[in-house]
Design a protein around this motif. Structure first.
Motif, PDB file in Angstrom:
ATOM      1  N   SER A   1      58.881  66.378  11.060  1.00 24.38           N
ATOM      2  CA  SER A   1      60.010  67.279  10.781  1.00 24.38           C
ATOM      3  C   SER A   1      59.389  68.634  10.476  1.00 24.38           C
ATOM      4  CB  SER A   1      60.826  66.796   9.582  1.00 24.38           C
ATOM      5  OG  SER A   1      61.521  65.616   9.891  1.00 24.38           O
ATOM      6  N   PHE A   2      59.838  69.649  11.165  1.00 29.61           N
ATOM      7  CA  PHE A   2      59.277  70.984  10.948  1.00 29.61           C
ATOM      8  C   PHE A   2      59.872  71.593   9.685  1.00 29.61           C
ATOM      9  CE2 PHE A   2      57.932  70.054  15.135  1.00 29.61           C
ATOM     10  CZ  PHE A   2      56.713  70.706  15.248  1.00 29.61           C
TER      11      PHE A   2
ATOM     12  N   HIS B   1      54.695  71.525   9.368  1.00 30.42           N
ATOM     13  CA  HIS B   1      55.536  70.332   9.520  1.00 30.42           C
ATOM     14  C   HIS B   1      55.144  69.262   8.510  1.00 30.42           C
ATOM     15  CE1 HIS B   1      51.892  69.377  11.794  1.00 30.42           C
ATOM     16  NE2 HIS B   1      52.160  68.110  11.501  1.00 30.42           N
TER      17      HIS B   1
END
Length: 165
Positions: A7-8, A36
């Motif tokens: 997930s950034f 991330h």
């Protein structure tokens, strides 16, 4: 192809953090667009297809998640990171594990830099304390299968597919 699930993140002021620490250490900083939270590192794979199928069985984070405080790994410190300590992230890592992603000793964090040398350890620790308890940014809701293409200028990340809803 070199793959990972992530997930950034968005940091409120990455430039200031870098500026603060660059005077006390020599490090390789992560490019801001590459920051991330790694859910699972998959390494070299012949095909992304099995992982794309697993990704489709996931849901995104229910909402963006806050990032706060700074920490470091190893002695002497080798990694400077932003903390992401939330039970919801641990629950999400269990969901990833349940659909087949290799989750090992998951410790939610966002790597900022890999430290080559610290010039002033006392000042380094003081700077970490300066950020203690501060909200520094957030983790995006989407979870992505990402290909990492290594270049002489550092890795380039290509989102192959994301879970957004």
């Amino acid at each position: 192809m070199r793959l990972f699930v992530a997930s950034f993140v968005k940091l409120d002021d990455y430039t200031s953090i870098r500026r603060d620490f660059e005077e006390v250490l020599h490090a390789k900083w992560v490019r801001e667009e590459n920051l991330h939270l790694t859910w699972a590192f998959l390494g070299e794979q012949l095909s992304a297809l099995p992982w794309l199928e697993s990704l489709q069985r996931l849901t995104p984070l229910s909402q963006t998640r806050p990032l706060h405080s700074l920490g470091s790994f190893a002695r002497p410190p080798r990694i400077l990171f932003v903390r992401a300590d939330e039970k919801s992230l641990l629950r999400k890592s269990a969901q990833l594990h349940s659909v087949g992603f290799p989750i090992e000793r998951f410790k939610p964090h966002v790597t900022l830099c890999r430290i080559k040398r610290i010039h002033d350890l006392k000042r380094f620790n003081e700077l970490k304390k300066k950020y203690e308890g501060k909200r520094l940014g957030w983790i995006e809701r989407e979870i992505s299968l990402v290909e990492s293409v290594l270049t002489p200028d550092g890795p380039n990340y290509l989102k192959l597919q994301s879970v957004t809803e």
